[in-house]
Design an enzyme around this catalytic site. Structure first.
Site, mmCIF file in Angstrom:
data_model
loop_
_atom_site.group_PDB
_atom_site.id
_atom_site.type_symbol
_atom_site.label_atom_id
_atom_site.label_comp_id
_atom_site.label_asym_id
_atom_site.label_seq_id
_atom_site.Cartn_x
_atom_site.Cartn_y
_atom_site.Cartn_z
ATOM 1 N N LYS A 175 0.872 -1.178 0.000
ATOM 2 C CA LYS A 175 0.000 0.000 0.000
ATOM 3 C C LYS A 175 0.913 1.233 0.000
ATOM 4 O O LYS A 175 1.450 1.633 1.026
ATOM 5 C CB LYS A 175 -0.937 0.020 1.211
ATOM 6 C CG LYS A 175 -1.952 1.155 1.121
ATOM 7 C CD LYS A 175 -1.808 1.990 2.321
ATOM 8 C CE LYS A 175 -1.888 3.400 2.493
ATOM 9 N NZ LYS A 175 -1.747 4.433 1.611
ATOM 10 N N GLY A 228 6.788 5.779 8.501
ATOM 11 C CA GLY A 228 5.988 7.007 8.524
ATOM 12 C C GLY A 228 6.127 7.698 9.866
ATOM 13 O O GLY A 228 7.150 7.554 10.540
ATOM 14 N N SER A 229 5.089 8.406 10.261
ATOM 15 C CA SER A 229 5.188 9.213 11.486
ATOM 16 C C SER A 229 5.071 8.342 12.738
ATOM 17 O O SER A 229 4.483 7.254 12.708
ATOM 18 C CB SER A 229 4.085 10.263 11.503
ATOM 19 O OG SER A 229 2.834 9.645 11.735
ATOM 20 N N VAL A 232 1.277 7.690 13.715
ATOM 21 C CA VAL A 232 0.625 6.584 12.993
ATOM 22 C C VAL A 232 1.262 5.251 13.391
ATOM 23 O O VAL A 232 0.572 4.242 13.574
ATOM 24 C CB VAL A 232 0.714 6.803 11.458
ATOM 25 C CG1 VAL A 232 0.145 5.605 10.698
ATOM 26 C CG2 VAL A 232 -0.034 8.072 11.059
ATOM 27 N N GLY A 233 2.575 5.259 13.573
ATOM 28 C CA GLY A 233 3.271 4.026 13.971
ATOM 29 C C GLY A 233 2.761 3.489 15.296
ATOM 30 O O GLY A 233 2.601 2.281 15.480
ATOM 31 N N GLU A 250 9.456 2.054 11.229
ATOM 32 C CA GLU A 250 10.544 3.002 10.959
ATOM 33 C C GLU A 250 9.923 4.385 11.031
ATOM 34 O O GLU A 250 9.174 4.753 10.118
ATOM 35 C CB GLU A 250 11.095 2.695 9.554
ATOM 36 C CG GLU A 250 12.512 3.039 9.368
ATOM 37 C CD GLU A 250 13.382 2.414 10.421
ATOM 38 O OE1 GLU A 250 13.779 3.167 11.326
ATOM 39 O OE2 GLU A 250 13.645 1.207 10.363
ATOM 40 N N CYS A 284 13.450 11.178 6.765
ATOM 41 C CA CYS A 284 13.505 10.788 8.188
ATOM 42 C C CYS A 284 14.879 11.136 8.724
ATOM 43 O O CYS A 284 15.044 11.363 9.922
ATOM 44 C CB CYS A 284 13.310 9.292 8.387
ATOM 45 S SG CYS A 284 12.247 8.511 7.236
ATOM 46 N N GLU A 384 9.335 16.762 15.133
ATOM 47 C CA GLU A 384 9.697 16.547 13.728
ATOM 48 C C GLU A 384 8.836 17.446 12.846
ATOM 49 O O GLU A 384 7.610 17.426 12.934
ATOM 50 C CB GLU A 384 9.481 15.082 13.338
ATOM 51 C CG GLU A 384 9.989 14.797 11.939
ATOM 52 C CD GLU A 384 9.917 13.322 11.556
ATOM 53 O OE1 GLU A 384 8.873 12.704 11.792
ATOM 54 O OE2 GLU A 384 10.908 12.816 10.993
HETATM 55 C C1 UN1 Z 1 14.698 8.520 4.771
HETATM 56 O O1 UN1 Z 1 15.310 9.404 5.358
HETATM 57 O O2 UN1 Z 1 13.460 8.496 4.801
HETATM 58 O O3 UN1 Z 1 20.308 8.101 3.921
HETATM 59 C C2 UN1 Z 1 15.418 7.487 3.991
HETATM 60 C C3 UN1 Z 1 19.461 8.615 3.213
HETATM 61 C C4 UN1 Z 1 18.760 7.798 2.160
HETATM 62 C C5 UN1 Z 1 17.568 7.102 2.742
HETATM 63 C C6 UN1 Z 1 16.747 8.015 3.586
HETATM 64 N N1 UN1 Z 1 19.677 6.847 1.578
HETATM 65 O O4 UN1 Z 1 19.147 9.789 3.359
#
Ligand code: UN1
Length: 494
Positions: A175, A228-229, A232-233, A250, A284, A384
């Protein structure tokens, strides 16, 4: 007439059962309709899970090296289509073309890494307590996996989940985020062309409530992998917890770069510009805090502000543009709200405004924004934001810098610039994060090292590397007794 894209269930491309579609528009120019996508519901999820269940036995019994060959072909197809997919991705989510090329490349790297794993998937053989008995462990697939992926890395993160799931012998229902459904279609098309059998990879488009939650709650789905956030996680975690479902999360980050007085300041400047404003701050791993050692604070800040003001913002398909728009209107609104909070808490030294003039008028653009003299506890230093907003904090010394860096609920990525090897190793030891860079920015993770974080950034799993196999497989321990007698392990010991 806008192109209509479809779900993929059991190898068939089909609209949602409702017959409804949703729009996907270019965040750099909302007049550009990228396509229409099926607005799916739990009925479509049920069908996709059924297809994945039906395909599971044959895929599980396909030898892993053969599964690897298919993933290798899939990597080659993505290589051939890298430019086409990158352009489509920039159109649907806004980040600059150099970065979307990198995103597709990360998918290619993941395909080749997973393909090689098809000839490893190592377990252990161990000595056992008896002469005529043998012990070993093997990895077994989990079953149907639900993959819920974000819009900031539409290819990289979808492949981080899908390819290890497949090499372990699982079948999947993907999804994708409703802001980046087209990139997911390209991935699934490539998978099917590479020879992934019907039903092994299924794609269902739609919202979190319409598709995501039914997938999480479906009794046929044995595992959920979500990026995601944290909000939500946490909700997904509660739902999975009630059902004792395997779950890999994650989540958010509030990553910091430390710059010590002895650092190569020009290098540190390039690092923070890339870390904070690459992907318009929507990673992220983005650098959202800069911790400056006091002796160089004023000089470094002056260099940073001067450069940040010159960043070229625009449509990411223009090769000279350095920063694209936010992904959608809501994301820009969040940034504007945090800028207002930042102004009330600290000193605005660069940017601070949405950009909506001339060629930028129809997109969700915002200036690269920097706040200085930010208190470590300020909201813009704790929450964040997921946008091009950097909070600069002063530190007295290395201990203070590390204490500030560790002082949030998150722990994904981190960075220190220093020429002092002792300081670097102390930081490596004491920073609470899943990833630490020395003399590099907080972004730039490669697929052969574990990716993930500590504290509220996740629930203890890692993506990428061989460590991701622990998410997508179950261990089975095997004892073969060839003594012809009953041997009782501990009970037989004197
Ligand atoms: C993410 O930050 O959501 O190291 C993934 C990085 C990328 C992957 C980031 N190779 O910024």
């Amino acid at each position: 007439m806008a192109e209509r894209y479809l779900n993929c269930i059991g190898g068939d491309w089909a609209p949602a059962e409702s017959g409804e579609f949703f729009e996907n528009r270019n965040p750099a120019d909302v007049n550009d309709l990228v396509g229409l996508f099926p607005k799916s519901s739990s009925v479509d999820v049920d069908r996709a899970v059924k297809a994945a269940e039906d395909a599971f036995d044959a895929w599980r019994l396909t030898p892993a090296p053969k599964r690897g060959e298919i993933l290798y072909r899939l990597g080659r197809i993505l290589q051939d289509r890298k430019e086409e997919i990158a352009r489509l991705m920039t159109r649907e989510m806004g980040k600059i073309i150099k970065e979307t090329r990198g995103d597709v490349q990360e998918g290619i790297d993941t395909a080749f890494y997973a393909a090689g794993e098809g000839r490893r998937l190592f377990g252990d053989t161990c000595p056992v307590e008896f002469r005529n008995k043998f012990g070993m462990s093997v990895r077994c697939p989990v079953g149907v996996c639900g993959l819920i992926t974000p819009w900031n890395f539409p290819m990289a993160i979808a492949t981080w989940k899908m390819f290890p799931a497949l090499i372990c012998g699982n079948t999947v229902v993907l999804k994708p985020a409703s802001d980046t459904p087209a990139s997911a279609v390209k991935l699934v098309e490539a998978a099917i062309e590479a020879g992934v059998p019907a039903g092994v990879v299924n794609l269902v488009h739609g919202t979190g409530s319409g598709v995501g939650i039914p997938l999480v709650e479906h009794p046929g789905v044995r595992l959920i992998s979500f990026t995601g956030s944290s909000a939500v996680g946490r909700d997904i975690g509660e739902r999975c917890g009630k059902r004792l479902k395997r779950l890999s999360l994650e989540l958010g980050g509030k990553n910091a770069q430390i710059v010590m007085a002895d650092a190569d300041l020009d290098l540190a400047l390039e690092g923070v510009l890339w870390g904070a404003f690459g992907t318009t701050g929507q990673r992220c791993t983005a650098t959202s805090r800069l911790i400056l050692h006091k002796p160089i604070k004023e000089a470094f800040l002056a260099m940073l502000v001067e450069r940040a003001k010159r960043i070229r913002v625009g449509n990411g398909l223009d090769e000279s543009v350095e920063m694209g728009p936010l992904v959608n209107e809501g994301q820009r609104r969040t940034v504007m709200e945090y800028v207002a909070i930042g102004k009330s808490e600290s000193r605005l030294v660069a940017g601070g405004k949405p950009l909506a003039e001339g060629p930028l008028r129809d997109g969700w653009f915002h200036e690269p924004t920097i706040f200085a003299d930010v208190a470590p506890s300020a909201r813009i230093a704790q929450e964040e934001i997921f946008g091009p907003v950097l909070a600069v904090i002063d530190a007295e010394d290395l201990d203070d810098a590390i204490r500030i860096l560790n002082g949030t609920r998150y722990g994904l990525s981190s960075s220190i610039y220093t020429r002092d090897v002792n300081a670097a190793f102390k930081a490596i030891r004491d920073i609470e994060a899943g990833i630490t860079y020395v003399n590099g920015p907080t972004i730039g993770a490669e697929v052969q090292l574990p990716f993930g974080g500590v504290k509220d950034t996740g629930n203890g799993h890692r993506e990428a590397s061989h460590t991701v196999l622990d998410t997508f497989s179950e261990w089975k321990s095997i004892y073969v007794d060839f003594s012809g007698t009953l041997q009782k392990a501990q009970i037989d010991q004197d």
